[in-house]
Design an enzyme around this catalytic site. Structure first.
Site, short mmCIF file in Angstrom:
data_model
loop_
_atom_site.label_atom_id
_atom_site.label_comp_id
_atom_site.label_asym_id
_atom_site.label_seq_id
_atom_site.Cartn_x
_atom_site.Cartn_y
_atom_site.Cartn_z
N ASP A 1 -5.73 -6.19 -9.01
CA ASP A 1 -6.24 -7.46 -9.52
C ASP A 1 -6.03 -8.60 -8.52
O ASP A 1 -4.95 -8.71 -7.91
CB ASP A 1 -5.48 -7.76 -10.82
CG ASP A 1 -6.08 -8.90 -11.60
OD1 ASP A 1 -7.24 -8.77 -12.03
OD2 ASP A 1 -5.39 -9.92 -11.80
N GLU B 1 3.12 8.66 0.51
CA GLU B 1 4.29 9.48 0.18
C GLU B 1 3.91 10.57 -0.82
O GLU B 1 4.67 11.50 -1.07
CB GLU B 1 5.38 8.61 -0.48
CG GLU B 1 5.99 7.57 0.42
CD GLU B 1 6.80 6.53 -0.39
OE1 GLU B 1 7.00 6.71 -1.62
OE2 GLU B 1 7.20 5.53 0.21
C1 NOJ Z 1 -9.30 -10.67 -12.54
C2 NOJ Z 1 -9.47 -9.91 -13.82
O1 NOJ Z 1 -10.55 -9.02 -13.69
C3 NOJ Z 1 -9.69 -10.96 -14.89
O2 NOJ Z 1 -10.11 -10.40 -16.10
C4 NOJ Z 1 -8.42 -11.75 -15.04
O3 NOJ Z 1 -8.62 -12.79 -15.97
C5 NOJ Z 1 -7.97 -12.35 -13.71
N1 NOJ Z 1 -8.09 -11.44 -12.62
C6 NOJ Z 1 -6.54 -12.79 -13.79
O4 NOJ Z 1 -5.71 -11.68 -13.77
#
Ligand code: NOJ
Length: 564
Positions: free
Chosen positions: A227, A278
Site C-alpha cells: 500500500d 530467504e
Molecule cells: C491505498 C488504498 O488502496 C486505499 O484504499 C487506502 O485508503 C489508502 N491507500 C490508505 O491506506
C-alpha cells in the site's frame, strides 16, 4: 510498424515489443482482487469474511485466475476499511481468525491459486500499540520517533508544522494533548487522522516490517501488495508544498511532491527483496505507487526491488485509441527495460468501476467518486459495452493483469448510496463534498433470488446493494454465452491457451486513428473506439466483446482473430 500479418508468418519480429524473459508465475499471472468485506459473508453480519472467501474459491478457479490479492483483513478499527492496521500479525475478528486464514490459503493453493496479502507500511492505525505508546511518551522519546511528530509553528506551536493537505481532505497534521494535559506536538498523516505515518528513517520501523513480512511468508503467502509504496519517505525538512489545482490526490500527475516518490524509498524495497529471497519458490512484491508515467513506475521494479507495480497510467487512460496505444507502447518498453513484466489493471477498490468510468458525462478525478448529485454521470449501456471491449484488449496484453471482484459480472459503480450509509473517510473529511469510493465497494451479487443476492443468508450488507444487481448475479450469467462472466472466462482460457502473456506485441498501422490494432503472438486484436464500423481482416473470430453479424466491427467493440 508492421503490416497485416499473413497466415504463414503470423508473429511479426521487427518492432515487436517483447516481454521481459523469465518464468516466475507473477510475470504472467492474472490476479483477482478480493475486497474481503464485500466478497462473501459466511456469518451473516453484513461484512464479508475469510470463511466466506474459502467457500467461494471454486468460482474463481472456474473463472480461470492464477492468484488472488486480498485487501487488508488484519486487526483494525476499520476507519479506512482496514487500511488502518492496529495489529499486522493477526486477523480482525470481523473477518475470522488466523486458522481461517490458513484454511483459506490451503484451499486456494489446492486449487492452484496463489495468494497475495495487502501490507500497509506507510501508516498504522492510531490504535496500534506503538502509537498509543507514543501518545503516552514525551516529545523526543524513542516511542515518538517511530512516527512523524513535530512541534507546531506559531508562537505557541498552534499552527501545523507545514501546509500539507491530507489525501482525504483537511490538514495532514493533528495536534496531540501531552500526557500532562497541555496542547502538544503534531503528528503527520497522509490519509485520515486515524492513520499516523511511520518514520521510515527509523531502523526500528524497518526491523518491525521485516518481522511482519516473515510472519506472513512463514504462513505460506506468495507475495504482498504494498500500500502507498511511493509514500514512505518524506523530503528532508518537510518543506511546504501546494499541489496544482487539478492534481490527483495520490500524486499521479505531479512531478516533485515532498511526500511521494522520494528517492530513499527504494532502499526499503531492496531490503524487502532480500527478505523474500530467504524463502523458497517465487514470492512477489507489487507496488501500489501512483506515478504519472510507466517510466517512473518502472523505477519500483528494477531487478533488486519489487517484482510488479500497478500500471496506474494505463488504468487512468480513457477509452481513446491513441492514448491507449501510447500508454501500452510506453509500458511495454519501460517495464521490460528493467526486466519486469508490464502489468495491466482497469478497476480496483479506489477507482470508479470501469463499466461506469469509461462512459462518464464529465471527468471525475481519481478518489473523488460519484454520487446522485455529481456532474459526472455514467451512461450505463455504453459504459458496459466499452468495459467489455477494454477488458478484451487488456487480457490480450503481455505481462500480468489484475481484475477487481465484480468486474467479471460487469458491475457498474453504485451511485445511489444514501448519504447516511456512506463510509469512506473522504466523504466525512470533505464535509460531504466528495463522495469517495464506496460506490465500487458494495457487496457483490452471487445468486439473484437469495438474500443479499447470495452475499450471505441474512440479507444484511454493510453498504446497500442496488436493486438492479439481481440482473448481474453470477448464477444468472453462468452458461449464458452473451454474459460478461462468460466473456471473461473465454478471454482467460484463450489467453492461457495462446500464451499471450509471454508473446511479443506489434502494432498494425493500417487502421483509422480511433482503432487499436495489434498482433500478439498468433492473435490479432482489433478494438474499435470510434463511431464508424471497421472492416475486419481475414481470420476467424475467436472472441468478440459483443455479438455482431458479418465482418464489420461495430463501435465500442473488440475482437481477437486467429488464423489457426
Ligand atoms: C491505498 C488504498 O488502496 C486505499 O484504499 C487506502 O485508503 C489508502 N491507500 C490508505 O491506506
Amino acid at each position: 510498424m508492421t503490416s497485416t500479418p499473413d497466415a504463414a508468418s503470423p508473429v511479426p519480429a521487427a518492432d515487436a515489443l517483447t516481454p521481459a524473459p523469465g518464468s516466475e508465475w507473477w510475470r504472467t499471472a492474472v490476479i483477482y482482487q478480493i475486497y474481503p468485506r464485500s466478497f462473501a459473508d459466511s456469518d451473516g453480519d453484513g461484512l464479508g469474511d475469510l470463511p466466506g472467501i474459502t467457500s467461494r474459491l471454486g468460482a474463481l478457479a472456474d473463472l480461470g485466475v492464477d492468484a488472488i490479492w486480498l485487501s487488508p483483513f488484519m486487526v483494525s478499527p476499520q476507519k479506512d476499511a482496514g487500511y488502518d492496521v492496529a495489529d499486522y500479525c493477526d486477523v480482525d475478528p470481523l473477518f475470522g481468525t488466523l486458522a481461517d486464514f490458513d484454511a483459506m490459503l490451503e484451499r486456494a493453493h489446492g486449487l492452484d491459486i496463489r495468494v497475495i496479502v495487502d501490507l500497509v507500511p506507510n501508516h498504522s492505525s492510531d490504535q496500534h500499540v506503538w502509537f498509543q505508546e507514543a501518545l503516552r511518551s514525551a516529545p523526543g522519546s524513542r516511542e515518538r520517533a517511530r512516527y512523524i511528530f513535530r512541534d507546531g509553528r506559531g508562537e505557541n506551536g498552534e499552527l501545523p508544522p507545514n501546509n500539507w493537505e491530507s489525501v482525504f481532505g483537511g490538514p495532514m497534521w493533528d495536534r496531540v494533548t501531552e500526557p500532562d494535559g497541555t496542547p502538544g506536538q503534531w503528528y503527520l498523516h497522509i490519509f485520515d487522522s486515524s492513520q499516523p505515518d511511520f518514520d521510515w528513517t527509523n531502523p526500528e520501523v524497518r526491523e518491525e516490517f521485516r518481522r511482519i513480512l516473515r510472519f506472513w511468508l512463514d504462513r505460506g503467502v506468495d507475495g504482498f501488495r504494498v500500500d502507498v509504496a511511493h509514500g514512505l519517505i518524506k523530503k528532508d525538512g518537510l518543506p511546504d508544498y501546494t499541489p496544482a489545482d487539478d492534481a490527483d490526490s495520490m500524486g499521479g500527475e505531479e512531478q516533485d511532491v515532498p511526500y511521494w516518490g522520494q528517492p530513499g524509498v527504494h532502499d526499503v524495497y531492496r531490503d524487502w527483496h532480500l527478505v523474500l529471497e530467504e524463502y523458497p519458490g517465487h514470492r512477489a512484491l507489487c507496488a501500489e505507487a501512483w506515478l504519472p508515467t510507466p517510466d517512473k513506475t518502472a523505477l519500483w521494479v528494477r531487478p533488486d526491488e519489487m517484482h510488479q507495480a500497478f500500471n496506474f497510467p494505463y488504468a487512468m487512460t480513457e477509452w481513446d485509441a491513441a492514448a491507449l496505444r501510447t500508454v501500452i507502447t510506453d509500458s511495454l518498453r519501460a517495464f521490460p527495460a528493467v526486466g519486469a513484466p508490464a502489468t495491466w489493471v482497469l478497476s480496483n477498490h479506489d477507482v470508479i468501476r470501469h463499466a461506469s468510468r469509461l462512459a462518464l458525462t464529465a471527468p471525475s478525478p481519481q478518489g473523488e467518486g460519484i454520487g446522485p448529485d455529481s456532474v459526472a454521470q455514467p451512461i450505463p449501456e455504453l459504459g458496459l459495452r466499452r468495459a467489455r471491449a477494454a477488458t478484451t484488449v487488456m487480457l490480450a496484453l503481455p505481462g500480468s493483469a489484475y481484475l477487481y471482484q465484480g468486474e467479471e459480472l460487469g458491475l457498474p459503480e453504485a451511485i445511489d448510496i444514501p448519504d447516511d450509509a456512506r463510509q469512506d473517510p473522504t466523504w466525512f473529511r470533505t464535509n460531504h463534498e466528495k463522495y469517495g469510493r464506496d460506490g465500487c465497494r458494495v457487496p457483490i451479487p452471487w445468486e439473484a433470488g437469495a438474500p443479499a443476492y447470495g452475499f450471505n443468508q441474512t440479507g444484511l450488507a454493510w453498504l446497500p446493494q442496488p436493486a438492479t444487481w439481481a440482473d448481474y448475479a453470477r448464477d444468472v450469467q453462468e452458461g449464458d454465452a452473451r454474459s460478461t462472466l462468460e466473456l471473461y472466462k473465454h478471454l482467460l482460457a484463450e489467453r492461457r491457451a495462446h500464451e499471450l502473456a509471454t508473446a511479443p506485441l506489434a502494432w498494425l498501422d493500417e487502421y483509422p486513428d480511433d482503432v487499436l490494432a495489434f498482433q500478439v503472438g498468433t492473435i490479432t486484436v482489433i478494438a474499435n473506439a470510434g463511431p464508424a464500423p471497421v472492416e475486419l481482416p481475414t481470420g476467424r473470430i475467436l472472441v468478440a466483446s459483443e455479438p455482431f453479424e458479418g465482418r464489420e466491427l461495430p463501435a465500442d467493440t473488440a475482437v481477437w482473430l486467429t488464423t489457426d
